[in-house]
Design an enzyme around this catalytic site. Structure first.
Site, PDB file in Angstrom:
ATOM      1  N   LYS A 277       0.837  -1.202   0.000  1.00 22.59           N
ATOM      2  CA  LYS A 277       0.000   0.000   0.000  1.00 22.59           C
ATOM      3  C   LYS A 277       0.874   1.255   0.000  1.00 22.59           C
ATOM      4  O   LYS A 277       2.043   1.209   0.405  1.00 22.59           O
ATOM      5  CB  LYS A 277      -0.893   0.007   1.253  1.00 22.59           C
ATOM      6  CG  LYS A 277      -1.992  -1.039   1.215  1.00 22.59           C
ATOM      7  CD  LYS A 277      -2.928  -0.908   2.392  1.00 22.59           C
ATOM      8  CE  LYS A 277      -4.015  -1.974   2.379  1.00 22.59           C
ATOM      9  NZ  LYS A 277      -4.997  -1.829   1.293  1.00 22.59           N
ATOM     10  N   ARG A 351     -10.276 -11.730   0.723  1.00 17.74           N
ATOM     11  CA  ARG A 351     -11.056 -12.784   0.054  1.00 17.74           C
ATOM     12  C   ARG A 351     -10.367 -14.143   0.206  1.00 17.74           C
ATOM     13  O   ARG A 351     -11.024 -15.167   0.195  1.00 17.74           O
ATOM     14  CB  ARG A 351     -11.277 -12.400  -1.412  1.00 17.74           C
ATOM     15  CG  ARG A 351     -10.037 -12.328  -2.245  1.00 17.74           C
ATOM     16  CD  ARG A 351     -10.234 -11.493  -3.517  1.00 17.74           C
ATOM     17  NE  ARG A 351     -10.319 -10.061  -3.210  1.00 17.74           N
ATOM     18  CZ  ARG A 351     -10.520  -9.123  -4.123  1.00 17.74           C
ATOM     19  NH1 ARG A 351     -10.688  -9.441  -5.389  1.00 17.74           N
ATOM     20  NH2 ARG A 351     -10.582  -7.850  -3.764  1.00 17.74           N
TER      21      ARG A 351
HETATM   22  N1  BES Z   1      -8.262  -3.912   3.562  1.00 15.47           N
HETATM   23  C1  BES Z   1      -8.344  -3.497   2.217  1.00 15.47           C
HETATM   24  C2  BES Z   1      -9.637  -2.759   1.897  1.00 15.47           C
HETATM   25  C3  BES Z   1      -9.821  -1.418   2.560  1.00 15.47           C
HETATM   26  C4  BES Z   1      -9.512  -0.257   1.875  1.00 15.47           C
HETATM   27  C5  BES Z   1     -10.376  -1.335   3.804  1.00 15.47           C
HETATM   28  C6  BES Z   1      -9.715   0.959   2.480  1.00 15.47           C
HETATM   29  C7  BES Z   1     -10.579  -0.115   4.418  1.00 15.47           C
HETATM   30  C8  BES Z   1     -10.256   1.046   3.748  1.00 15.47           C
HETATM   31  C9  BES Z   1      -8.263  -4.698   1.278  1.00 15.47           C
HETATM   32  O1  BES Z   1      -7.552  -5.793   1.733  1.00 15.47           O
HETATM   33  C10 BES Z   1      -7.598  -4.216   0.031  1.00 15.47           C
HETATM   34  O2  BES Z   1      -6.480  -3.816   0.105  1.00 15.47           O
HETATM   35  N2  BES Z   1      -8.322  -4.250  -1.060  1.00 15.47           N
HETATM   36  C11 BES Z   1      -7.812  -3.824  -2.298  1.00 15.47           C
HETATM   37  C12 BES Z   1      -8.220  -4.841  -3.311  1.00 15.47           C
HETATM   38  C13 BES Z   1      -7.533  -4.709  -4.632  1.00 15.47           C
HETATM   39  C14 BES Z   1      -6.070  -4.945  -4.499  1.00 15.47           C
HETATM   40  C15 BES Z   1      -8.129  -5.691  -5.604  1.00 15.47           C
HETATM   41  C16 BES Z   1      -8.410  -2.464  -2.584  1.00 15.47           C
HETATM   42  O3  BES Z   1      -9.552  -2.227  -2.220  1.00 15.47           O
HETATM   43  O4  BES Z   1      -7.728  -1.630  -3.164  1.00 15.47           O
HETATM   44 ZN    ZN Z   2      -5.474  -5.666   1.284  1.00 17.23          ZN
END
Ligand code: BES
Ligand code: ZN
Ligand code: ZN
Length: 490
Positions: A277, A351
């Site tokens: 991230k 997931r």
């Molecule tokens: N934990 C995150 C989702 C999230 C984003 C929660 C912002 C709370 C606030 C999740 O694991 C994630 O990183 N999802 C990605 C998925 C993508 C890589 C397909 C996302 O949402 O960008």
């Molecule tokens: Zn994630």
């Protein structure tokens, strides 16, 4: 903590008296007449002159200036009596509690019948007042050093009503319990990840199990290796903190069939892994166990209120971090179900852990599954932060969940899952499934992926990535209400 009484309220010496006030015309009549009399009619004057007003959903606080033994009056504005309902009372009492808190109240007296209308019974009003007040009391003090914690907390509530005290008392307990379970979820979520590891989540579950006689099982890394929980283990692979797959079983009787099951995403910190991230996106990722927190909060409520139906909770707890051992994009892994998965993005880890948790839940005889997860940023883009995104494979079951969410006031909005979407989730050259088929319909890809593991079991996915940020603890009450509602026998 609370006492319910019939009889006159004007003599109470509580720090404050909480009164529901209807609009148009705002009058001190009926149950409130003695209050105005105690003020020698001055309350009516104050209202007439506009010095006291509490519009629908608002609140006001006034000193009693010696007219009453209690020190203050707190008004919760309820609007027109025909329009008032559980949610209006909730909103107004939340404001009232926040206002009252500034004066550091330790005791309040509630004039319950001032909240009652043709449409709202004393029981409903009691539940709304208690739930709202105790939710509003929540403060995460965290690790501030002594002296920095907030003011005094409420320790005694006296409820005056002409209704059956036993019934009202039971309703007060329901309201308070709903709030306390939600506050537990909020506290778990707010705790930083260095103090809320998978082991800490397991300890919390253990504590609940002891308190409420739940069966508990915690799978360790070696146990999971033995049974082939490859999807969960891939995510946990980079971590030095021991991962835990936690199962709680509430068994009110012998039957253990068709069990209502809550599955929670318990990522105690999500760095994104090698698909790391950004430095902005990573902050706040201690809350990536918000789904697990909601499930544990709901189990606390279930333990307190003892519904008739059996309930199971499965929580997949680990962090998602980088190390020489961590899983990588392009890896192919084998899930507990046997389905293989191509990793396109290690940040789509929720997931993966939920895939194995759902399969495990089915092995433990889950009959209806709700997974709760801070799954995708995409759901925030699609729906904003005031709604939880839902996906289902079974409309009647979704209707039940929706009905529970209407009761709790926690909004849910269903997203579609089409054959085209499913094709994309199954689009991998080297495996059965693809964990990140691209940004289009992002929230649907995430939920739909979990659905591949639910298969024919009735399932509802709740993506709380946005809603848990706006309302920490969200879905705790919806899950609990669902567990408490009558099951229609099929
Ligand atoms: N934990 C995150 C989702 C999230 C984003 C929660 C912002 C709370 C606030 C999740 O694991 C994630 O990183 N999802 C990605 C998925 C993508 C890589 C397909 C996302 O949402 O960008
Ligand atoms: Zn994630
Ligand atoms: Zn995540």
């Amino acid at each position: 903590m609370f006492t319910v009484k019939n009889g006159p309220f004007t003599e109470t010496a509580a720090d404050a008296v909480l009164v529901g006030l209807f609009d148009k015309p705002l009058k001190f009549e009926g149950v409130l007449e003695p209050l105005d009399q105690a003020f020698s009619g001055n309350l009516t004057e104050l209202v007439k002159n506009g010095d006291v007003s509490a519009k629908k959903g608002e609140a006001a606080i006034v000193p009693t200036l010696g007219y009453l033994q209690a020190k203050r009056l707190v008004f919760a504005g309820l609007g027109k009596d025909k329009e008032t309902d559980f949610h209006v009372i909730h909103e107004a009492v939340t404001k009232a509690a926040k206002l009252a808190e500034k004066s550091g109240l330790e005791s309040i007296a509630v004039i319950l019948d001032s909240f009652v209308t043709e449409n709202v019974t004393a029981v409903e009003a009691a539940e709304a007042v208690f739930e709202a007040w105790f939710l509003a009391q929540f403060h995460y003090t965290g690790y501030r050093t002594p002296g920095n914690e907030p003011e005094k907390l409420l320790t005694s509530v006296l409820v005056f009503t002409e209704s059956d005290p036993a019934e009202v008392k039971a309703a007060c307990k329901v309201g308070q319990t709903m709030a306390m379970g939600t506050n537990t979820a909020r506290r778990l979520t707010a705790t930083p990840s260095n103090m809320m590891t998978a082991s800490d989540l397991a300890d919390h579950a253990q504590e609940l199990a002891g308190r409420y006689k739940f069966e508990i099982e915690v799978l360790e890394r070696e146990d999971m290796e033995k049974i082939g929980m490859g999807a969960f283990l891939a995510v946990a692979q980079g971590s030095v903190a021991p991962p835990k797959m936690i199962t709680l079983k509430y068994k009110p009787h012998e039957d253990w069939e068709n069990v209502l099951t809550f599955v929670g995403k318990g990522i105690t910190f999500d760095t994104g892994g090698y698909s790391i991230k950004s430095k902005e996106g990573i902050v706040g990722m201690k809350t990536d166990m918000g789904g697990a927190a909601a499930v544990l909060g709901a189990m606390e409520i279930i333990g307190e209120l003892q519904p008739d139906q059996p309930v199971m909770a499965v929580i997949a707890a680990t962090d998602n971090v980088i190390s020489a051992n961590a899983f990588k994009p392009d890896d192919v892994i084998t899930s507990l179900s046997g389905k293989t998965i191509e990793i396109k993005n290690t940040d789509a880890e929720g997931r993966l852990v939920l895939a194995d948790a759902v399969t495990y839940a089915k092995q433990q005889r889950a009959g209806k599954i709700i997974d709760v997860a801070t799954l995708t940023g995409g759901v925030i883009i699609a729906l904003g932060k005031d709604k939880t995104g839902a996906i289902t494979n079974n409309e009647p079951f979704f209707e039940q969940v929706l009905e529970a969410s209407r009761e709790s006031g926690e909004m849910i909005w269903q997203l579609p899952l089409t054959e085209h979407d499913k094709k994309r989730i199954r689009s991998s050259d080297v495996a059965d499934l693809n964990n990140s088929p691209g940004r289009d319909g992002h929230a649907i890809m995430g939920g739909g992926f979990i659905g591949e593991f639910a298969e024919d079991t009735p399932w509802v996915h709740l993506d709380i990535a946005g809603s848990a940020e706006m309302s920490p603890g969200v879905m705790t009450r919806t899950l609990a209400i669902l567990a408490l509602s009558e099951v229609e026998s099929e």
